[in-house]
Design a protein around this motif. Structure first.
Motif, PDB file in Angstrom:
ATOM      1  N   LYS A  40       0.991   3.206  -3.184  1.00 39.88           N
ATOM      2  CA  LYS A  40      -0.135   3.875  -3.694  1.00 39.88           C
ATOM      3  C   LYS A  40      -0.496   5.051  -2.919  1.00 39.88           C
ATOM      4  N   GLU A  81       0.766  -1.294   0.219  1.00 40.31           N
ATOM      5  CA  GLU A  81       0.109  -0.145   0.023  1.00 40.31           C
ATOM      6  C   GLU A  81       0.911   1.230   0.077  1.00 40.31           C
ATOM      7  N   TRP A 123     -10.403   4.101   0.799  1.00 35.08           N
ATOM      8  CA  TRP A 123     -11.450   3.995  -0.306  1.00 35.08           C
ATOM      9  C   TRP A 123     -12.076   2.189  -0.044  1.00 35.08           C
ATOM     10  N   GLN A 124     -11.027   1.542   0.308  1.00 31.79           N
ATOM     11  CA  GLN A 124     -11.513  -0.042   0.252  1.00 31.79           C
ATOM     12  C   GLN A 124     -12.408  -0.228   1.566  1.00 31.79           C
ATOM     13  N   GLN A 125     -12.601   0.644   2.171  1.00 29.61           N
ATOM     14  CA  GLN A 125     -13.233   0.156   3.573  1.00 29.61           C
ATOM     15  C   GLN A 125     -14.629   1.115   3.754  1.00 29.61           C
ATOM     16  N   TYR A 133      -5.860   5.372  -0.836  1.00 31.75           N
ATOM     17  CA  TYR A 133      -6.423   4.051  -1.494  1.00 31.75           C
ATOM     18  C   TYR A 133      -6.699   3.064  -0.353  1.00 31.75           C
ATOM     19  N   ARG A 134      -6.252   2.926   0.595  1.00 31.44           N
ATOM     20  CA  ARG A 134      -6.640   1.551   1.479  1.00 31.44           C
ATOM     21  C   ARG A 134      -7.910   2.127   2.132  1.00 31.44           C
TER      22      ARG A 134
END
Length: 272
Positions: free
Chosen positions: A95, A92, A102-104, A99-100
């Motif tokens: 990036k 990660e 948005w995944q949650q 980014y991480r």
């Protein structure tokens, strides 16, 4: 700074009022009552396919974990998710920092809690020079755009900062150090961060100024007294989640009523 703000940005304070809870039973009753209300709110969000993101920031040992536990312990676990934020994984790190997160993002009908958050970019990464000055200064705009996008897509964003005095933090660190079941909570990083409290105060207040918006305002929780902080936090979350939302339970589906009257011998008139 975003031009549209809900009010003047909050500022970290030095005056910590006393708790209204001198008796544990009074605290437990108040907590149980607001937990039940929050459960009903969660049900309304599920049925209406609403979603919310609840962001926790705060000093080490300020009570984030204990408060999150009281928030989630009476909720339907299928509709709530806690994302504990730590150092990004190696894959990660190359990036974009968002980014991480948005995944949650919560799915329709659910609540997501961030235990620390994307604000690490303008806090720890700023204070410890893990991001360049241009990177963390640019992050204010990126964070505001991120949260604006979430709100525009129907996510209610609630942001809380758990605030305690330097003296109270010292007391809690010492308690952890002497308790074999809590020692794991006290880390070298906690002690390192404590040494930089003045730098953090500046970074936190700057964060409030730059990211306190009308759609995602900051709220400082007085965390000096754990019982009071937990109840106050749950009450604030309930108020924010309920704003403009009908939490009345939905009516039974007519098909369900018909089947129940046939198969369970339930009086249809009473169900209406």
């Amino acid at each position: 700074m975003e031009s549209s703000t809900a009010s003047a940005p909050p500022v970290l304070f030095d005056d910590f009022p006393e708790s209204q809870f001198g008796d544990k039973e009074d605290y437990k009753q108040a907590l149980a009552s607001i937990q039940e209300t929050l459960f009903h709110v969660q049900q309304a969000y599920f049925h209406q396919k609403r979603r919310a993101l609840i962001i926790f920031e705060g000093w080490d040992a300020s009570g984030k974990g204990g408060t999150i536990r009281r928030i989630t312990e009476k909720l339907d676990p299928r509709g709530v998710h806690v994302f504990p934020v730590a150092k990004p994984a190696k894959e990660e790190q190359d990036k974009h920092f968002l980014y991480r997160f948005w995944q949650q993002i919560p799915s329709p009908g659910s609540l997501t809690l961030f235990d620390r958050s994307h604000y690490g970019r303008v806090l720890v990464e700023r204070v410890d020079s893990l991001a360049t000055q241009s990177e963390w200064q640019r992050a204010y705009r990126e964070i505001n755009e991120f949260e604006r996008t979430l709100c525009d897509s129907g996510v209610r964003v609630i942001k809380l900062y758990m605030h305690i005095s330097e003296e109270e933090q010292k007391k809690r660190f010492e308690e952890r150090l002497h308790n074999p079941f809590k020692r794991w909570k006290l880390t070298e990083e906690d002690l390192h961060n404590r040494r930089k409290r003045k730098d953090y105060i500046q970074a936190i207040n700057d964060m409030f100024v730059q990211t306190h918006t009308s759609h995602a305002p900051w709220h400082i929780v007085n965390g000096e007294h754990k019982w009071q902080a937990r109840v106050d936090t749950l009450r604030y979350i309930v108020d924010m989640l309920c704003e403009g939302v009908d939490i009345t339970p939905p009516p039974l589906d007519d098909k369900v009523i018909k089947l129940a009257s046939q198969q369970l011998n339930v009086n249809r008139a009473q169900l209406k």
